[in-house]
Design a protein around this motif. Structure first.
Motif, PDB file in Angstrom:
ATOM      1  N   ALA A   1      39.416  98.811  96.867  1.00  0.00           N
ATOM      2  CA  ALA A   1      38.251  98.057  97.249  1.00  0.00           C
ATOM      3  C   ALA A   1      37.160  98.724  97.894  1.00  0.00           C
ATOM      4  O   ALA A   1      36.064  98.200  97.769  1.00  0.00           O
ATOM      5  N   HIS A   2      37.457  99.585  98.809  1.00  0.00           N
ATOM      6  CA  HIS A   2      36.314 100.221  99.657  1.00  0.00           C
ATOM      7  C   HIS A   2      35.498 101.220  98.965  1.00  0.00           C
ATOM      8  O   HIS A   2      34.603 101.508  99.212  1.00  0.00           O
ATOM      9  N   GLY A   3      36.221 101.638  97.747  1.00  0.00           N
ATOM     10  CA  GLY A   3      35.479 102.381  96.897  1.00  0.00           C
ATOM     11  C   GLY A   3      34.496 102.019  95.700  1.00  0.00           C
ATOM     12  O   GLY A   3      33.631 102.761  94.977  1.00  0.00           O
ATOM     13  N   ILE A   4      34.602 100.555  95.783  1.00  0.00           N
ATOM     14  CA  ILE A   4      33.792  99.899  94.648  1.00  0.00           C
ATOM     15  C   ILE A   4      32.997  98.750  95.156  1.00  0.00           C
ATOM     16  O   ILE A   4      33.480  97.768  95.757  1.00  0.00           O
ATOM     17  N   PRO A   5      31.752  98.848  95.361  1.00  0.00           N
ATOM     18  CA  PRO A   5      30.737  97.799  95.950  1.00  0.00           C
ATOM     19  C   PRO A   5      30.953  96.708  94.905  1.00  0.00           C
ATOM     20  O   PRO A   5      31.359  96.626  93.822  1.00  0.00           O
ATOM     21  N   THR A   6      30.884  95.430  95.390  1.00  0.00           N
ATOM     22  CA  THR A   6      31.309  94.052  94.955  1.00  0.00           C
ATOM     23  C   THR A   6      30.122  94.168  93.812  1.00  0.00           C
ATOM     24  O   THR A   6      28.849  94.168  94.189  1.00  0.00           O
ATOM     25  N   HIS A   7      30.442  93.563  92.792  1.00  0.00           N
ATOM     26  CA  HIS A   7      29.500  93.852  91.500  1.00  0.00           C
ATOM     27  C   HIS A   7      29.794  92.755  90.428  1.00  0.00           C
ATOM     28  O   HIS A   7      31.105  92.628  90.212  1.00  0.00           O
ATOM     29  N   VAL A   8      28.928  92.711  89.344  1.00  0.00           N
ATOM     30  CA  VAL A   8      29.249  92.351  88.120  1.00  0.00           C
ATOM     31  C   VAL A   8      28.850  93.271  87.271  1.00  0.00           C
ATOM     32  O   VAL A   8      27.913  93.615  87.003  1.00  0.00           O
ATOM     33  N   THR A   9      29.799  93.640  86.406  1.00  0.00           N
ATOM     34  CA  THR A   9      29.465  94.896  85.426  1.00  0.00           C
ATOM     35  C   THR A   9      28.828  94.610  84.431  1.00  0.00           C
ATOM     36  O   THR A   9      28.687  93.458  83.719  1.00  0.00           O
ATOM     37  N   LEU A  10      28.027  95.426  84.207  1.00  0.00           N
ATOM     38  CA  LEU A  10      26.990  95.481  82.725  1.00  0.00           C
ATOM     39  C   LEU A  10      27.428  96.500  81.825  1.00  0.00           C
ATOM     40  O   LEU A  10      27.379  96.429  80.762  1.00  0.00           O
ATOM     41  N   LEU A  11      27.896  97.925  82.602  1.00  0.00           N
ATOM     42  CA  LEU A  11      28.356  98.912  81.756  1.00  0.00           C
ATOM     43  C   LEU A  11      29.719  99.392  82.511  1.00  0.00           C
ATOM     44  O   LEU A  11      29.449  99.887  83.640  1.00  0.00           O
ATOM     45  N   PRO A  12      30.751  99.332  81.926  1.00  0.00           N
ATOM     46  CA  PRO A  12      31.986  99.898  82.701  1.00  0.00           C
ATOM     47  C   PRO A  12      32.039 101.335  82.807  1.00  0.00           C
ATOM     48  O   PRO A  12      31.191 102.052  82.187  1.00  0.00           O
ATOM     49  N   PRO A  13      32.930 101.790  83.430  1.00  0.00           N
ATOM     50  CA  PRO A  13      32.836 103.506  83.482  1.00  0.00           C
ATOM     51  C   PRO A  13      32.755 103.827  82.566  1.00  0.00           C
ATOM     52  O   PRO A  13      33.516 103.890  81.397  1.00  0.00           O
ATOM     53  N   THR A  14      31.873 104.882  82.392  1.00  0.00           N
ATOM     54  CA  THR A  14      31.575 105.414  81.027  1.00  0.00           C
ATOM     55  C   THR A  14      31.116 106.979  81.511  1.00  0.00           C
ATOM     56  O   THR A  14      30.434 107.327  82.233  1.00  0.00           O
ATOM     57  N   GLU A  15      31.989 107.910  80.775  1.00  0.00           N
ATOM     58  CA  GLU A  15      31.748 109.225  80.997  1.00  0.00           C
ATOM     59  C   GLU A  15      30.442 109.808  80.046  1.00  0.00           C
ATOM     60  O   GLU A  15      30.458 109.615  78.627  1.00  0.00           O
ATOM     61  N   ILE A  16      29.506 110.387  80.660  1.00  0.00           N
ATOM     62  CA  ILE A  16      28.304 111.127  79.925  1.00  0.00           C
ATOM     63  C   ILE A  16      28.042 112.449  80.196  1.00  0.00           C
ATOM     64  O   ILE A  16      28.428 112.845  81.442  1.00  0.00           O
ATOM     65  N   ASP A  17      27.214 113.330  79.485  1.00  0.00           N
ATOM     66  CA  ASP A  17      26.769 114.256  79.878  1.00  0.00           C
ATOM     67  C   ASP A  17      25.958 114.535  81.133  1.00  0.00           C
ATOM     68  O   ASP A  17      24.804 113.300  80.832  1.00  0.00           O
ATOM     69  N   GLU A  18      26.016 115.012  82.178  1.00  0.00           N
ATOM     70  CA  GLU A  18      24.949 114.847  83.232  1.00  0.00           C
ATOM     71  C   GLU A  18      23.398 115.146  82.799  1.00  0.00           C
ATOM     72  O   GLU A  18      22.662 114.423  83.264  1.00  0.00           O
ATOM     73  N   SER A  19      23.142 116.085  81.568  1.00  0.00           N
ATOM     74  CA  SER A  19      21.880 116.074  81.255  1.00  0.00           C
ATOM     75  C   SER A  19      21.302 114.668  80.476  1.00  0.00           C
ATOM     76  O   SER A  19      20.319 114.700  80.353  1.00  0.00           O
ATOM     77  N   ALA A  20      22.174 113.824  80.230  1.00  0.00           N
ATOM     78  CA  ALA A  20      21.623 112.542  79.666  1.00  0.00           C
ATOM     79  C   ALA A  20      21.385 111.684  80.705  1.00  0.00           C
ATOM     80  O   ALA A  20      20.742 110.548  80.221  1.00  0.00           O
ATOM     81  N   LEU A  21      21.352 112.087  81.845  1.00  0.00           N
ATOM     82  CA  LEU A  21      21.051 111.078  83.112  1.00  0.00           C
ATOM     83  C   LEU A  21      19.650 110.171  83.008  1.00  0.00           C
ATOM     84  O   LEU A  21      19.098 109.299  83.097  1.00  0.00           O
ATOM     85  N   PRO A  22      18.632 111.449  82.746  1.00  0.00           N
ATOM     86  CA  PRO A  22      17.200 111.218  82.780  1.00  0.00           C
ATOM     87  C   PRO A  22      17.069 109.983  81.666  1.00  0.00           C
ATOM     88  O   PRO A  22      16.391 109.063  81.821  1.00  0.00           O
ATOM     89  N   ALA A  23      17.505 110.114  80.301  1.00  0.00           N
ATOM     90  CA  ALA A  23      17.232 109.330  79.365  1.00  0.00           C
ATOM     91  C   ALA A  23      17.854 107.983  79.524  1.00  0.00           C
ATOM     92  O   ALA A  23      17.360 106.822  79.217  1.00  0.00           O
ATOM     93  N   VAL A  24      19.225 108.025  80.216  1.00  0.00           N
ATOM     94  CA  VAL A  24      19.746 106.599  80.803  1.00  0.00           C
ATOM     95  C   VAL A  24      18.774 106.040  81.788  1.00  0.00           C
ATOM     96  O   VAL A  24      18.548 104.917  81.601  1.00  0.00           O
ATOM     97  N   GLU A  25      18.343 106.739  82.748  1.00  0.00           N
ATOM     98  CA  GLU A  25      17.521 106.244  83.583  1.00  0.00           C
ATOM     99  C   GLU A  25      16.019 105.580  83.026  1.00  0.00           C
ATOM    100  O   GLU A  25      15.794 104.271  83.311  1.00  0.00           O
ATOM    101  N   ALA A  26      15.700 106.089  82.136  1.00  0.00           N
ATOM    102  CA  ALA A  26      14.516 105.800  81.218  1.00  0.00           C
ATOM    103  C   ALA A  26      14.810 104.458  80.622  1.00  0.00           C
ATOM    104  O   ALA A  26      14.079 103.479  80.272  1.00  0.00           O
ATOM    105  N   HIS A  27      15.894 104.456  79.693  1.00  0.00           N
ATOM    106  CA  HIS A  27      16.274 103.342  79.064  1.00  0.00           C
ATOM    107  C   HIS A  27      16.571 102.135  80.102  1.00  0.00           C
ATOM    108  O   HIS A  27      16.358 100.973  79.540  1.00  0.00           O
ATOM    109  N   LEU A  28      17.148 102.003  81.076  1.00  0.00           N
ATOM    110  CA  LEU A  28      17.598 101.034  82.208  1.00  0.00           C
ATOM    111  C   LEU A  28      16.199 100.644  82.608  1.00  0.00           C
ATOM    112  O   LEU A  28      16.166  99.494  82.962  1.00  0.00           O
TER     113      LEU A  28
END
Length: 192
Positions: free
Chosen positions: A32-59
């Motif tokens: 409970a204390h490690g997970i902020p209360t939320h409604v999920t849009l994308l469940p835990p997903t492993e990606i390559d760290e280098s893809a983060l800028p593309a993910v942020e641009a998409h979001l």
């Protein structure tokens, strides 16, 4: 660069978020204390760290096209026996959440992900704990109510300690590209 585990969700605002998080901990859910209360849009997903800028641009694009909508939680539900989860139901805003999660996981985007179960927007209040505690969560929150205007979503990363931390918020109607000079959108009024 290595991999990172990300998630995208709509935060449940205060005072509702902290209250539900405390209740979740009180039911015996150690996560409970490690997970902020939320409604999920994308469940835990492993990606390559280098893809983060593309993910942020998409979001950013998804959020820019979005508009605020009313969110309302009411009562409880469960995924048992299929999955050991008790949740608070999303009774207003569910269609908007469904549309958003489809856009986040768009096959043309950087985070294509098949879901283990059909998407069902909810706020988890107990997960993987003893049955009696799950029953208690279901009963004690049966009359729970909360509502707020949803004005965006956020990108989270799960740390090595299992705690989810917000990387960035994406407000709806964000950076919108203005029309080209002299171009008038259908139905708009020129400003010159």
């Amino acid at each position: 660069m290595g991999t990172v585990t990300i998630g995208v969700s709509i935060a449940v605002p205060e005072p509702h978020g902290s209250r539900l998080q405390q209740l979740r901990a009180g039911f015996g859910d150690a996560a409970a204390h490690g997970i902020p209360t939320h409604v999920t849009l994308l469940p835990p997903t492993e990606i390559d760290e280098s893809a983060l800028p593309a993910v942020e641009a998409h979001l950013t694009e998804v959020a820019a096209a979005g508009r605020p909508f009313p969110m309302r939680l009411s009562g409880t539900g469960t995924f048992r026996p299929l999955s050991p989860v008790v949740f608070v139901r999303v009774v207003a805003g569910a269609e908007d959440c469904t549309r958003l999660q489809e856009q986040v996981r768009d096959p043309a985007g950087p985070v294509v992900r098949e879901l283990q179960f059909p998407y069902h927007p909810h706020v988890t209040v107990a997960h993987g704990i003893e049955e009696a505690a799950m029953d208690r969560a279901f009963a004690e929150l049966a009359d729970y109510e909360a509502e707020w205007p949803c004005t965006g979503f956020a990108l989270y990363e799960q740390g090595a300690d299992g705690v989810w931390r917000k990387l960035r918020e994406f407000p709806f109607g964000g950076s919108v590209v203005p029309p080209q000079a002299g171009h008038v959108e259908r139905g708009s009024v020129p400003t010159w």
